[in-house]
Motif scaffolding. Structure first.
Motif, short mmCIF file in Angstrom:
data_model
loop_
_atom_site.label_atom_id
_atom_site.label_comp_id
_atom_site.label_asym_id
_atom_site.label_seq_id
_atom_site.Cartn_x
_atom_site.Cartn_y
_atom_site.Cartn_z
N VAL A 184 -29.33 15.65 26.07
CA VAL A 184 -28.45 15.68 27.24
C VAL A 184 -27.03 15.30 26.84
N ARG A 185 -26.90 14.24 26.06
CA ARG A 185 -25.56 13.82 25.62
C ARG A 185 -24.92 14.90 24.74
N ILE A 186 -25.72 15.55 23.90
CA ILE A 186 -25.19 16.58 23.01
C ILE A 186 -24.69 17.77 23.81
N ILE A 187 -25.47 18.22 24.81
CA ILE A 187 -25.04 19.38 25.59
C ILE A 187 -23.83 19.03 26.43
N LYS A 188 -23.72 17.78 26.89
CA LYS A 188 -22.52 17.36 27.62
C LYS A 188 -21.30 17.35 26.69
N PHE A 189 -21.51 16.97 25.45
CA PHE A 189 -20.42 16.99 24.47
C PHE A 189 -19.93 18.42 24.25
N LEU A 190 -20.85 19.35 24.04
CA LEU A 190 -20.48 20.75 23.87
C LEU A 190 -19.85 21.31 25.14
N ASP A 191 -20.31 20.83 26.29
CA ASP A 191 -19.74 21.25 27.56
C ASP A 191 -18.29 20.82 27.68
N ARG A 232 -7.05 19.60 11.19
CA ARG A 232 -7.75 20.57 12.03
C ARG A 232 -9.25 20.31 11.97
N ALA A 233 -9.97 20.84 12.97
CA ALA A 233 -11.42 20.69 13.01
C ALA A 233 -12.07 22.06 12.87
N ASP A 234 -11.61 22.83 11.89
CA ASP A 234 -12.07 24.21 11.75
C ASP A 234 -13.57 24.30 11.46
N ALA A 235 -14.10 23.34 10.71
CA ALA A 235 -15.53 23.40 10.38
C ALA A 235 -16.38 23.35 11.65
N LEU A 236 -16.00 22.51 12.59
CA LEU A 236 -16.71 22.43 13.87
C LEU A 236 -16.37 23.62 14.75
N PHE A 237 -15.10 23.94 14.86
CA PHE A 237 -14.65 24.97 15.80
C PHE A 237 -15.24 26.33 15.48
N GLY A 238 -15.49 26.59 14.20
CA GLY A 238 -16.06 27.88 13.83
C GLY A 238 -17.44 28.12 14.40
N TYR A 239 -18.17 27.06 14.76
CA TYR A 239 -19.57 27.21 15.16
C TYR A 239 -19.86 26.85 16.60
N ILE A 240 -18.92 26.25 17.31
CA ILE A 240 -19.17 25.91 18.71
C ILE A 240 -18.78 27.09 19.60
N PRO A 241 -19.26 27.13 20.85
CA PRO A 241 -18.81 28.16 21.77
C PRO A 241 -17.29 28.08 21.94
N LYS A 242 -16.67 29.24 22.09
CA LYS A 242 -15.22 29.24 22.23
C LYS A 242 -14.75 30.31 23.20
N ASN A 281 -19.75 23.88 32.61
CA ASN A 281 -18.71 24.66 31.93
C ASN A 281 -19.32 25.71 31.01
N LEU A 282 -20.38 25.33 30.29
CA LEU A 282 -21.06 26.29 29.43
C LEU A 282 -21.74 27.37 30.26
N ARG A 283 -22.32 26.98 31.39
CA ARG A 283 -23.00 27.96 32.23
C ARG A 283 -22.02 29.01 32.75
N LYS A 284 -20.86 28.55 33.14
CA LYS A 284 -19.84 29.47 33.62
C LYS A 284 -19.32 30.34 32.47
N ASP A 316 -32.39 25.11 30.54
CA ASP A 316 -32.48 24.07 31.57
C ASP A 316 -31.43 22.98 31.35
N LEU A 317 -31.21 22.62 30.09
CA LEU A 317 -30.18 21.63 29.77
C LEU A 317 -28.82 22.11 30.26
N ILE A 318 -28.53 23.38 30.03
CA ILE A 318 -27.24 23.93 30.45
C ILE A 318 -27.14 23.96 31.97
N GLU A 319 -28.18 24.44 32.62
CA GLU A 319 -28.18 24.53 34.08
C GLU A 319 -27.96 23.16 34.72
N GLU A 320 -28.57 22.12 34.15
CA GLU A 320 -28.54 20.80 34.77
C GLU A 320 -27.34 19.95 34.36
#
Length: 590
Positions: free
Chosen positions: A395-402, A450-460, A163-166, A155-159
């Motif tokens: 909500v803020r976290i999912i927007k950040f990941l988005d 570089r931000a490899d520690a973060l990049f390794g675990y976020i959607p890409k 970008n993550l939904r796509k 629901d967080l993603i849908e709302e």
């Protein structure tokens, strides 16, 4: 205005202005209303980006008018937030002045406080679950779902995260937990955009040092026997390294959750892809741990051990010690997945010891078997980040990941910053200078840049960006070849190859259920208990069998088989096969 400026209109029951005062009032009111409209319009442009990010989301560019991606405004538009994250792997902490994390803080208003694993992962998670307290973001583990430590995300993603939904559109059904239909994890790998042309190989193989191949005229071992003969011949010629340390012919790893280097080889040697603890034939799984084709592999390791070629510390070393050993250049060969030992190769490359790094071979028992090591990408289910129940602002976290899944930020996290980490030629192609490539090989430089520690675990995004450039420098063909060391070019040319994936057979289409290792056994269930017992039993008896004296291997193996027969393996298989059929029924229409 004064009271005397008004008079009472008895007919309308109102106080009204008289004469010139009336005209002045309406001018004042008009100005006030105009100011109010201007202020309202300004206010509408702040907050979560308003409508300005929509066009970026719809086109897939991921950048709105403020350049920060759909849904997530710049640091000046949003209140600063600190997001805590636990990463379930040991890593070095980035420097406090890290350039990319500072850019994230300045442009997205997010400060990241990351905790990296120290010690045993399951023990760490057990402590978290017992205490009931979690960071905002946490790397995936199915027991966290069972403990209700993470929240549903669909629901967080849908709302809030178009970008993550796509991005996850084709994998959406696969991401849903089969027990309740919720999405808890955001897969960090396996979502392909555009074309996918891998050059570097990150998966499982039997790995051998490049100097061994060069010494023997670049042979092409296809079978386990041919490969192990190379190990024997090399150690016979070089019992010690150049600095006088004993050469280790073959090692293994079975520490914490990283048991696959010891347990998985038999499935590949009979021509199956990586399905974890099972091989799947005609849609039905079987456990292979005590099969005769597994025994054949461990019998060979027993032979190596009794010849003094197998690492005597293999079963007491932890992951860090394993990496240190590979980084020393002493280890001739092993079975592993490339991503698992890549930190050791990074150290060797940084020291210029290219011939001490490794080439992977897709070994089989005999040449009638077609190798299936290289596979087509699949969504990395039950991996990546989830949002915990303790997160104060999901909500803020999912927007950040988005925002981070937009092309703008994906380029920053993979390629770096244009003009600093890479350049763009007249044809719009990304490239790096020799100096920029050298920086990327320096572990110390990367901790600050570089931000490899973060990049390794976020959607890409994997594959290609909308402008045709590869999503990583390693998959940009011209950049890849320019980045090769002379020793690597010489080796590839000797084999007539252009990339490291050329050593492997092209992968067939993935079965719809693949891979079986992603199946959630459900923490605490009979299947999960049996799965753990199988692993524990293997970790108890396989070292004994491998290190058994000549003539005693069969006796230890028989004890292993008897111990396995006491486990409720059927409960494990029932769960796996049930889920395989569920996937076939629910994923086949995608």
């Amino acid at each position: 205005m004064r009271v005397e400026d008004f008079h009472f209109n008895a007919e309308e029951g109102l106080l009204v202005l008289t004469g010139e005062k009336k005209r002045r009032f309406w001018r004042f009111l008009s100005i006030a209303l105009a100011l109010m409209l201007v202020l309202a319009a300004c206010t509408g442009k702040s907050g979560d980006g308003g409508g300005s990010g929509t066009s970026g989301q719809e086109t897939g560019s991921g950048t709105g008018s403020n350049g920060n991606g759909g849904g997530e405004g710049s640091g000046s538009e949003l209140e600063p937030i600190t997001i805590t994250a636990f990463i379930g792997a040991p890593q070095q902490t980035p420097t406090p002045d890290n350039r990319i994390y500072k850019k994230i803080r300045d442009e997205l208003g997010v400060t990241l406080e990351m905790e990296f694993l120290v010690g045993d992962l399951q023990q760490k998670l057990g402590v978290m679950i017992a205490g009931g307290e979690y960071p905002d973001l946490i790397t995936a583990d199915t027991k966290l779902v069972a403990a209700k430590a993470v929240i549903p995300l669909e629901d967080l993603i849908e709302e809030h995260a178009p970008n993550l939904r796509k991005h996850f559109a084709k994998a959406w059904n696969r991401m849903k937990d089969s027990s309740d239909g919720h999405i808890y994890w955001l897969p960090n790998y396996g979502i392909i955009h555009g074309e996918f042309k891998p050059t570097w190989y990150s998966g499982p193989a039997f790995w051998i040092q490049k100097k061994v191949l060069k010494e023997f005229g670049y042979p092409r071992p296809k079978t386990l026997d041919e490969f192990m003969q190379l190990v024997r011949d090399y150690v016979a010629k070089h019992p010690t390294t150049e600095d006088g340390q004993p050469t280790i012919g073959y090692t293994a790893l079975a520490s914490d959750w990283r048991t696959f280097p010891l347990l998985n080889p038999p499935e590949h040697l009979i021509g199956h892809p990586n399905d974890g603890g099972v091989v799947v034939k005609d849609g039905v799984a079987e456990v292979f741990a005590v099969k005769d084709y597994a025994k054949r592999y461990y019998q060979e390791l027993n032979n190596l051990y009794n010849e003094g070629l197998f690492d005597k510390e293999a079963f007491v070393q932890n992951y860090d010690q394993y990496l240190a050993k590979l980084s020393s250049g002493r280890v001739v060969a092993m079975f592993d997945q490339h991503w698992n030992f890549q930190p050791a190769e990074d150290n060797l490359i940084a020291e210029g010891r290219i011939l001490d790094t490794y080439v992977g071979f897709p070994l089989v028992y005999d040449t009638s078997i077609r190798d299936w090591y290289l596979d087509r990408p699949v969504p990395n289910l039950n991996n990546g980040f989830g949002i915990s129940k303790d997160a104060k602002d999901p909500v803020r976290i999912i927007k950040f990941l988005d925002a981070l899944i937009t092309e703008e930020w994906q380029k920053i996290l993979s390629w770096g910053e244009e003009g600093i980490d890479y350049h763009v030629d007249e044809n719009g192609r990304f490239y790096r200078t020799p100096e920029q490539r050298a920086q990327q090989e320096d572990p110390t430089w990367k901790l600050a840049n570089r931000a490899d520690a973060l990049f390794g675990y976020i959607p890409k995004i994997e594959g290609t960006f909308s402008d045709g450039n590869a999503t990583s420098p390693g998959n940009q063909p011209e950049e890849y070849f320019e980045s090769l060391k002379p020793e690597d070019r010489e080796l590839l040319e000797a084999y007539g190859h252009k990339t490291w994936t050329d050593f492997f057979s092209p992968p067939p289409e993935n079965p719809v259920y693949y891979p079986a290792w992603q199946i959630d056994l459900i923490d605490g269930s009979e299947a999960a208990i049996a799965g753990q017992q199988m692993t524990d039993t293997s970790l108890k008896y396989l070292p004994q069998a491998i290190m058994a004296k000549p003539g005693q291997f069969d006796a230890v193996w028989d004890d292993y088989v008897k111990a396995f027969e006491k486990i409720n393996v059927q409960a494990y298989l029932d769960r796996v096969n049930e889920q395989l059929q569920w996937r076939i029924e629910n994923w086949s229409t995608e």
